[in-house]
Design a protein around this motif. Sequence first.
Motif, short mmCIF file in Angstrom:
data_model
loop_
_atom_site.label_atom_id
_atom_site.label_comp_id
_atom_site.label_asym_id
_atom_site.label_seq_id
_atom_site.Cartn_x
_atom_site.Cartn_y
_atom_site.Cartn_z
N GLU A 1 0.85 -1.19 0.00
CA GLU A 1 0.00 0.00 0.00
C GLU A 1 0.88 1.24 0.00
N ASP A 2 0.30 2.34 -0.43
CA ASP A 2 0.98 3.65 -0.40
C ASP A 2 2.27 3.66 -1.21
N ILE A 3 2.25 3.05 -2.38
CA ILE A 3 3.39 3.06 -3.28
C ILE A 3 2.86 3.10 -4.71
N SER A 4 3.56 3.81 -5.57
CA SER A 4 3.12 3.88 -6.96
C SER A 4 3.48 2.59 -7.68
N TYR A 5 2.75 2.34 -8.74
CA TYR A 5 3.03 1.15 -9.55
C TYR A 5 4.45 1.20 -10.10
N ALA A 6 4.85 2.35 -10.63
CA ALA A 6 6.18 2.48 -11.24
C ALA A 6 7.29 2.21 -10.22
N GLU A 7 7.13 2.72 -9.01
CA GLU A 7 8.15 2.49 -7.97
C GLU A 7 8.17 1.02 -7.54
N ALA A 8 6.99 0.43 -7.39
CA ALA A 8 6.92 -0.98 -7.02
C ALA A 8 7.60 -1.85 -8.09
N PHE A 9 7.34 -1.54 -9.34
CA PHE A 9 7.94 -2.32 -10.43
C PHE A 9 9.45 -2.17 -10.43
N ARG B 1 4.78 -2.30 -18.85
CA ARG B 1 3.42 -2.13 -19.37
C ARG B 1 2.51 -3.28 -18.94
N THR B 2 3.01 -4.52 -19.00
CA THR B 2 2.19 -5.68 -18.63
C THR B 2 2.38 -6.09 -17.17
N GLY B 3 3.45 -5.60 -16.54
CA GLY B 3 3.73 -5.97 -15.16
C GLY B 3 4.44 -7.30 -15.02
N TYR B 4 4.90 -7.85 -16.11
CA TYR B 4 5.51 -9.19 -16.12
C TYR B 4 7.03 -9.09 -16.16
N ILE B 5 7.69 -9.86 -15.31
CA ILE B 5 9.15 -9.91 -15.29
C ILE B 5 9.57 -11.37 -15.39
N THR C 1 7.62 -13.22 -12.31
CA THR C 1 7.08 -12.27 -11.35
C THR C 1 6.07 -11.36 -12.04
N THR C 2 4.98 -11.07 -11.33
CA THR C 2 4.01 -10.10 -11.83
C THR C 2 3.82 -9.01 -10.79
N VAL C 3 3.67 -7.79 -11.26
CA VAL C 3 3.37 -6.63 -10.43
C VAL C 3 2.06 -6.09 -10.96
N ARG C 4 1.02 -6.10 -10.12
CA ARG C 4 -0.31 -5.71 -10.59
C ARG C 4 -1.01 -4.77 -9.62
N ARG C 5 -1.74 -3.83 -10.20
CA ARG C 5 -2.61 -2.95 -9.41
C ARG C 5 -3.84 -3.76 -9.00
N GLN C 6 -4.25 -3.62 -7.75
CA GLN C 6 -5.45 -4.28 -7.25
C GLN C 6 -6.61 -3.28 -7.22
N ASP C 7 -7.83 -3.76 -7.14
CA ASP C 7 -9.02 -2.90 -7.13
C ASP C 7 -9.01 -1.91 -5.97
N ASP C 8 -8.41 -2.31 -4.84
CA ASP C 8 -8.39 -1.43 -3.66
C ASP C 8 -7.25 -0.41 -3.70
N GLY C 9 -6.48 -0.37 -4.80
CA GLY C 9 -5.39 0.60 -4.94
C GLY C 9 -4.04 0.07 -4.51
N ILE D 1 -0.79 -2.63 -4.54
CA ILE D 1 0.00 -3.29 -5.60
C ILE D 1 0.36 -4.68 -5.10
N ARG D 2 0.05 -5.70 -5.87
CA ARG D 2 0.41 -7.08 -5.52
C ARG D 2 1.61 -7.51 -6.35
N VAL D 3 2.64 -8.02 -5.64
CA VAL D 3 3.80 -8.61 -6.30
C VAL D 3 3.72 -10.11 -6.05
N GLU D 4 3.64 -10.86 -7.13
CA GLU D 4 3.51 -12.32 -7.06
C GLU D 4 4.72 -12.94 -7.75
N VAL D 5 5.37 -13.88 -7.06
CA VAL D 5 6.59 -14.51 -7.56
C VAL D 5 6.35 -16.01 -7.69
N ARG D 6 6.67 -16.56 -8.86
CA ARG D 6 6.56 -18.00 -9.12
C ARG D 6 7.93 -18.53 -9.51
#
Length: 147
Positions: A55-63, A83-87, A105-113, A115-120
């Motif tokens: 929370e409280d972080i921009s998408y660009a900074e999180a990425f 652009r896609t959030g995929y690494i 890894t994916t970095v995605r904006r969630q509906d609540d604002g 940012i979710r970072v998911e690592v596989r």
Amino acid sequence: MRNRMCGMVLVMLLVPGVALAKKEVVDSGSGCLQNLSVSGGFTSGKQFLASTDHEDISYAEAFRKTVAAIEAEGMVGIYPNERTGYIAAENPVTGGGGATVPLRTTVRRQDDGSIRVEVRFSIKGGQMTSNKTVGAGMCKIADAASL
């Protein structure tokens, strides 16, 4: 002579245990390690999944921070697409003669604002690794956006 031989055998038995002593894995407080998902097994291969919401972080900074964390973990062949959030990245296999295994890894904006970072991460059948060690590395990446 017999005592010396017994002493050498004892040393040989103890040395691998000392050499394999593991560092304690500590969770950052995000809960990432407790939520680590591991499926599969030795013969079929294993798949690992970890994620953290920020929370409280921009998408660009999180990425940007996530890509930096992947680089810091020693991954190779890193292909980020903001652009896609995929690494896509590859993890070198220890003693694998140049072989790698995928880290996605994916970095995605969630509906609540947030940012979710998911690592596989996946390893092939016949490869061995510690679930805790893999989880700690994955959670460093998943947690990086908030650090």
